[in-house]
Design a protein around this motif. Structure first.
Motif, PDB file in Angstrom:
ATOM      1  N   THR B 213      33.801  25.541  18.457  1.00  0.00           N
ATOM      2  CA  THR B 213      32.512  25.776  19.103  1.00  0.00           C
ATOM      3  C   THR B 213      32.152  24.694  20.123  1.00  0.00           C
ATOM      4  O   THR B 213      31.168  24.829  20.837  1.00  0.00           O
ATOM      5  CB  THR B 213      31.381  25.798  18.041  1.00  0.00           C
ATOM      6  OG1 THR B 213      31.434  24.579  17.302  1.00  0.00           O
ATOM      7  CG2 THR B 213      31.518  26.971  17.104  1.00  0.00           C
ATOM      8  N   THR B 215      31.247  21.511  19.356  1.00  0.00           N
ATOM      9  CA  THR B 215      30.036  20.904  18.791  1.00  0.00           C
ATOM     10  C   THR B 215      30.306  19.473  18.330  1.00  0.00           C
ATOM     11  O   THR B 215      31.316  19.216  17.666  1.00  0.00           O
ATOM     12  CB  THR B 215      29.548  21.750  17.590  1.00  0.00           C
ATOM     13  OG1 THR B 215      29.283  23.065  18.043  1.00  0.00           O
ATOM     14  CG2 THR B 215      28.287  21.156  16.968  1.00  0.00           C
ATOM     15  N   THR B 229      20.171  10.442  21.251  1.00  0.00           N
ATOM     16  CA  THR B 229      20.830  11.637  21.780  1.00  0.00           C
ATOM     17  C   THR B 229      19.816  12.674  22.253  1.00  0.00           C
ATOM     18  O   THR B 229      20.203  13.769  22.646  1.00  0.00           O
ATOM     19  CB  THR B 229      21.738  12.282  20.707  1.00  0.00           C
ATOM     20  OG1 THR B 229      20.945  12.604  19.557  1.00  0.00           O
ATOM     21  CG2 THR B 229      22.849  11.351  20.290  1.00  0.00           C
ATOM     22  N   MET B 273      23.738  18.427  15.072  1.00  0.00           N
ATOM     23  CA  MET B 273      24.863  19.133  15.690  1.00  0.00           C
ATOM     24  C   MET B 273      24.512  19.446  17.143  1.00  0.00           C
ATOM     25  O   MET B 273      23.587  20.213  17.412  1.00  0.00           O
ATOM     26  CB  MET B 273      25.146  20.423  14.929  1.00  0.00           C
ATOM     27  CG  MET B 273      25.363  20.195  13.440  1.00  0.00           C
ATOM     28  SD  MET B 273      25.547  21.740  12.502  1.00  0.00           S
ATOM     29  CE  MET B 273      27.315  21.999  12.662  1.00  0.00           C
ATOM     30  N   ILE B 274      25.272  18.860  18.044  1.00  0.00           N
ATOM     31  CA  ILE B 274      24.963  18.982  19.476  1.00  0.00           C
ATOM     32  C   ILE B 274      26.028  19.836  20.149  1.00  0.00           C
ATOM     33  O   ILE B 274      27.213  19.510  20.092  1.00  0.00           O
ATOM     34  CB  ILE B 274      24.928  17.579  20.119  1.00  0.00           C
ATOM     35  CG1 ILE B 274      23.821  16.754  19.470  1.00  0.00           C
ATOM     36  CG2 ILE B 274      24.745  17.687  21.627  1.00  0.00           C
ATOM     37  CD1 ILE B 274      23.900  15.280  19.783  1.00  0.00           C
ATOM     38  N   THR B 275      25.601  20.934  20.761  1.00  0.00           N
ATOM     39  CA  THR B 275      26.574  21.838  21.366  1.00  0.00           C
ATOM     40  C   THR B 275      26.438  21.921  22.886  1.00  0.00           C
ATOM     41  O   THR B 275      27.353  22.391  23.550  1.00  0.00           O
ATOM     42  CB  THR B 275      26.484  23.236  20.705  1.00  0.00           C
ATOM     43  OG1 THR B 275      26.640  23.075  19.291  1.00  0.00           O
ATOM     44  CG2 THR B 275      27.566  24.172  21.194  1.00  0.00           C
ATOM     45  N   SER B 276      25.316  21.482  23.421  1.00  0.00           N
ATOM     46  CA  SER B 276      25.213  21.521  24.885  1.00  0.00           C
ATOM     47  C   SER B 276      24.123  20.581  25.361  1.00  0.00           C
ATOM     48  O   SER B 276      23.285  20.135  24.581  1.00  0.00           O
ATOM     49  CB  SER B 276      24.918  22.941  25.368  1.00  0.00           C
ATOM     50  OG  SER B 276      23.530  23.213  25.323  1.00  0.00           O
ATOM     51  N   PRO B 277      24.116  20.263  26.648  1.00  0.00           N
ATOM     52  CA  PRO B 277      22.980  19.529  27.199  1.00  0.00           C
ATOM     53  C   PRO B 277      21.760  20.445  27.251  1.00  0.00           C
ATOM     54  O   PRO B 277      21.859  21.630  26.891  1.00  0.00           O
ATOM     55  CB  PRO B 277      23.442  19.145  28.601  1.00  0.00           C
ATOM     56  CG  PRO B 277      24.674  19.910  28.893  1.00  0.00           C
ATOM     57  CD  PRO B 277      25.153  20.544  27.624  1.00  0.00           C
ATOM     58  N   ARG B 278      20.645  19.914  27.693  1.00  0.00           N
ATOM     59  CA  ARG B 278      19.415  20.696  27.807  1.00  0.00           C
ATOM     60  C   ARG B 278      19.652  21.937  28.678  1.00  0.00           C
ATOM     61  O   ARG B 278      20.216  21.849  29.756  1.00  0.00           O
ATOM     62  CB  ARG B 278      18.336  19.822  28.457  1.00  0.00           C
ATOM     63  CG  ARG B 278      16.972  20.491  28.488  1.00  0.00           C
ATOM     64  CD  ARG B 278      15.976  19.764  29.362  1.00  0.00           C
ATOM     65  NE  ARG B 278      15.903  18.321  29.121  1.00  0.00           N
ATOM     66  CZ  ARG B 278      14.998  17.531  29.696  1.00  0.00           C
ATOM     67  NH1 ARG B 278      14.098  18.039  30.517  1.00  0.00           N
ATOM     68  NH2 ARG B 278      14.995  16.239  29.468  1.00  0.00           N
ATOM     69  N   LYS B 279      19.243  23.076  28.178  1.00  0.00           N
ATOM     70  CA  LYS B 279      19.400  24.308  28.961  1.00  0.00           C
ATOM     71  C   LYS B 279      18.126  24.562  29.774  1.00  0.00           C
ATOM     72  O   LYS B 279      17.074  23.995  29.486  1.00  0.00           O
ATOM     73  CB  LYS B 279      19.653  25.496  28.031  1.00  0.00           C
ATOM     74  CG  LYS B 279      20.970  25.422  27.276  1.00  0.00           C
ATOM     75  CD  LYS B 279      21.306  26.789  26.661  1.00  0.00           C
ATOM     76  CE  LYS B 279      22.564  26.725  25.806  1.00  0.00           C
ATOM     77  NZ  LYS B 279      22.298  26.415  24.391  1.00  0.00           N
ATOM     78  N   GLY B 285      15.812  16.766  25.353  1.00  0.00           N
ATOM     79  CA  GLY B 285      17.263  16.702  25.222  1.00  0.00           C
ATOM     80  C   GLY B 285      17.838  16.241  26.544  1.00  0.00           C
ATOM     81  O   GLY B 285      17.227  16.426  27.585  1.00  0.00           O
ATOM     82  N   PRO B 286      19.012  15.575  26.504  1.00  0.00           N
ATOM     83  CA  PRO B 286      19.601  15.043  27.731  1.00  0.00           C
ATOM     84  C   PRO B 286      20.042  16.159  28.685  1.00  0.00           C
ATOM     85  O   PRO B 286      20.498  17.214  28.244  1.00  0.00           O
ATOM     86  CB  PRO B 286      20.811  14.259  27.230  1.00  0.00           C
ATOM     87  CG  PRO B 286      21.108  14.807  25.878  1.00  0.00           C
ATOM     88  CD  PRO B 286      19.828  15.293  25.312  1.00  0.00           C
ATOM     89  N   LYS B 287      19.885  15.895  29.979  1.00  0.00           N
ATOM     90  CA  LYS B 287      20.334  16.886  30.961  1.00  0.00           C
ATOM     91  C   LYS B 287      21.844  16.821  31.137  1.00  0.00           C
ATOM     92  O   LYS B 287      22.467  17.761  31.611  1.00  0.00           O
ATOM     93  CB  LYS B 287      19.640  16.624  32.293  1.00  0.00           C
ATOM     94  CG  LYS B 287      18.144  16.927  32.232  1.00  0.00           C
ATOM     95  CD  LYS B 287      17.473  16.575  33.542  1.00  0.00           C
ATOM     96  CE  LYS B 287      15.991  16.897  33.466  1.00  0.00           C
ATOM     97  NZ  LYS B 287      15.237  16.229  34.541  1.00  0.00           N
TER      98      LYS B 287
END
Ligand code: SF4
Lengths: 218, 480
Positions: B213, B215, B229, B273-279, B285-287
């Motif tokens: 995934t 992640t 984070t 659990m981090i799967t992506s930057p800020r959407k 959340g980080p860009k």
């Protein structure tokens, strides 16, 4: 730095052995827990309380009153909430003027960081819970951002008893996490804590000092 | 201090052993951690089953390592996480610096990460006018005192509350002296809150990275990792390339093994659990999220089937807590970033035997580390291998860097003589007799040559009047 990638992968692929490529037989069977709904609620409550969370079992009709009663016992400068969720709308509809004012998380962090870190309390929904270890599952999103459950000193979480899973493995399987991993998933088992000084456990080191869980059961 | 030069082991050991405060601080902490772990894993049958699962997950991941790394990269990239590869700590540091400079950042806030210690990232960034502040309470304490972690889970465990009280009082402006742990925590909370607000880039480690995934999973109790984070606009995660696992389903057993082995907890306060930057549309959340994959010798270790087992490690620290050597010395005496049994097998492989081979001698071979290791790393076998290779020039592609560094002519002659002696019964009988006779005049081995050093901290054994071979024969035992 592309060289690094190529070099590392080349080293690994060259060194791979026939053994590595042979099928890998799993010899281990997982032992699954099977709990009833009542057991799940009871176990989650017991485990989370052991981790110093306050757990209140209430109902779909009674939870806002329970929340109000809790808030009236404290001096809080505001309650951070998500105005666009069902939970947020329900709160706004019946909020009383003697309660800490509801503050919506409506701007981006860049615009509201200072204010966000100054607010005393927050309320969020949850995606579910884990009975075996006693933890909440949060899937923060654009309505309920990630810092809501982290920046304020008091975090209140609302949990639907029907969404408590036996275990993390079960939550991952039943909710098909693999196919739809969100930006961030959090498991939260209690207020923030540390034991870095002489292993003495103390709460509220960086995140919330208090966690209150309202379980809607029935 | 950890560095890449040869460490003066005997000196460090003597110093640590003669520090009663250190020994006391360590002893009670290690006993407590061990007890908590035993309480959690009180049922040996289910623990063994869980351990077998953990071992299998890590083995399966390592077998497919190149494939999983490619998959992880692909998935992360699809998710918007930027993946970087580094062969050396220097390259990894450079990658981090470039990201930080691209954002004109000077204030970095850090969650706990052993790999960043391995890179000496803070030191490197400081040289480039970037302040890297540790935010984990233990890490913050030792950073204030310009120290390195002495334990991979509880980095400031060598200090007691009086020492921390004095440190805070001396180093943090306007701080009254207090030995109350809650007050010490409150002081740190206040200082670090300010830093979280001001942090421009967050740096963290990774406990597991899920290939299927893309992640990144982080385990913690304090919430500082989540702060680092989530609050700053940029997040850089650094990870040793062995940390990848194949499936999301692999996470629950490993998580249980990690928290249970490390601190006896069923689960930590937070699992992130981090799967992506800020959407688009998300408010925090980080860009940008960057993942730095560090090799630093791991791909070479991986190539050898026995040494590869080292890479199964999930950095729980249980082997430290149960090691009779570590619990008496603490981490600093080892002189490198990773102490204790895991450090003793990992460091010589990364740094080479010439620099760190002595670490493999910091063991009594009691096997306690293996008994508790949640992923069943054969630590003593690997220690033995490292010791052997220290004395042997090995003609295989996977020999440990610096093999044969202890080889000397005298020793090889001695061993040849020993082998000859044991292959020929008459020579053995004769030499045993001679020694027996000698012992009448010379009750103990003489303190000369190498024995002089060996005997510095030990009582030298007496010669037996009759040899083991002779005694065995007398008892009618098979003696070959
Ligand atoms: S070697 Fe085993 S016991 Fe030691 S830190 Fe690694 S996983 Fe834990």
């Amino acid at each position: 730095m592309n060289n690094a990638r190529a070099n590392i992968l080349a080293r690994l692929w060259t060194a791979i052995s026939p053994d590595d490529l042979a099928p890998f037989e799993s010899s281990v069977a997982g032992s699954a827990l099977e709990l009833s709904r009542t057991e799940r609620v009871a176990r989650l409550k017991q485990r989370m309380e052991a981790m110093h969370a306050e757990v209140v079992i209430t109902s779909a009709n009674g939870w806002i009153d329970a929340l109000k009663a809790t808030l009236r016992q404290r001096l809080l400068n505001g309650l951070l909430y998500a105005p666009d969720t069902a939970l947020g709308k329900a709160l706004a509809a019946v909020w009383d003027s003697d309660l800490p004012p509801l503050v919506g998380y409506t701007e981006t962090i860049e615009q509201c960081k200072e204010r966000l870190f100054a607010i005393d309390a927050s309320i969020t929904s949850t995606q579910g819970g884990l009975a075996d270890v006693g933890a909440l599952i949060l899937w923060p999103d654009s309505d309920e951002p990630r810092l809501m459950s982290l920046a304020p000193a008091l975090h209140i979480a609302v949990l639907d008893a029907a969404k408590i899973h036996d275990s993390l493995a079960q939550a991952i399987a039943h909710e098909h996490w693999r196919e739809k991993m969100p930006t961030n998933i959090l498991l939260i088992s209690g207020p923030s804590k540390t034991a870095d000084i002489e292993l003495v456990l103390t709460f509220g080191v960086h995140g919330p000092k208090e966690l209150i869980v309202l379980i809607l059961d029935g | 201090m950890a560095n890449s030069s040869v460490v003066d082991f005997p000196k460090n050991f003597t110093k640590a052993l003669n520090d009663p405060q250190l020994r006391h601080n360590l002893r009670s902490a290690m006993d407590t951690l061990g007890m908590r772990r035993r309480t959690l894993f009180s049922d040996p049958v289910s623990f063994e089953q869980l351990r077998a699962t953990g071992d299998e997950i890590r083995q399966r991941a390592l077998r497919q390592l190149p494939e999983l790394l490619e998959k992880l990269e692909k998935k992360c990239t699809e998710n918007g996480i930027q993946v970087h590869w580094a062969e050396t700590p220097a390259e990894a540091n450079q990658i981090c610096l470039e990201i930080i400079q691209r954002h004109n950042a000077h204030r970095v806030i850090k969650g706990k990460s052993m790999v960043s210690e391995e890179m000496h990232l803070n030191h490197f960034l400081a040289e480039h006018d970037v302040e890297a502040l540790e935010t984990d309470l233990g890490e913050y304490i030792i950073q204030l005192d310009h120290e390195t972690p002495s334990h991979i889970i509880v980095p400031a465990i060598h200090k007691n509350r009086d020492q921390i009280a004095r440190l805070f009082h001396d180093k943090i402006p306007n701080t009254p002296y207090t030995e109350v742990v809650e007050e010490l925590n409150a002081i740190a909370r206040k200082v670090l809150r300010e830093k979280f607000l001001a942090g421009e880039v967050g740096v963290s480690g990774v406990n597991f990275a899920v290939a299927e995934t893309g992640t990144l999973c982080l385990v913690e109790n304090e919430g500082n990792g989540r702060m680092c984070t989530t609050a700053p606009p940029v997040h850089i995660a650094v990870m040793g390339l062995e940390k990848v696992v194949e499936r999301l389903d692999d996470v629950p057993p490993l998580l249980r093994l990690l928290t249970g082995s490390a601190t006896g907890q069923l689960i930590t306060t937070y699992f992130n659990m981090i799967t992506s930057p800020r959407k688009a549309g998300e408010k925090d959340g980080p860009k940008e999220v960057h993942l730095v994959l560090l090799d630093n010798g791991r791909s070479k270790i991986w190539a050898d089937p026995e040494l590869r087992q080292t890479l199964k490690c999930i950095r729980c620290g249980a082997c430290l807590n149960h090691c009779p050597v570590y619990t008496r010395l603490g981490g600093h005496a080892y002189g490198y970033v990773y102490p204790g049994p895991i450090g003793s097998i990992l460091t010589p492989q990364i740094e080479g035997l010439v620099n760190a081979g002595a670490m493999a001698t910091a063991s009594t071979f009691c096997g306690a580390c293996e008994e508790v290791c949640p992923v069943k790393i054969p630590i003593t076998d690997i220690l033995r291998r490292l010791r052997n290779e220290s004395y042997q020039k090995v003609d295989t592609p996977h020999a440990v860097k610096g093999h044969g560094y202890k080889l000397s002519v005298i020793e090889s002659l001695t061993w040849k003589g020993w082998a000859l002696n044991n292959m020929m019964p008459w020579a053995n009988a004769l030499s045993a007799k001679l020694l027996g006779l000698l012992s009448a005049q010379l009750p103990r081995l003489p303190k000369v040559g190498l024995l002089k050093y060996w005997g510095q901290s030990r009582t030298l054994p007496k010669f037996a009047a009759r040899s083991l071979h002779a005694l065995a024969k007398e008892k009618g035992l098979r003696d070959e």
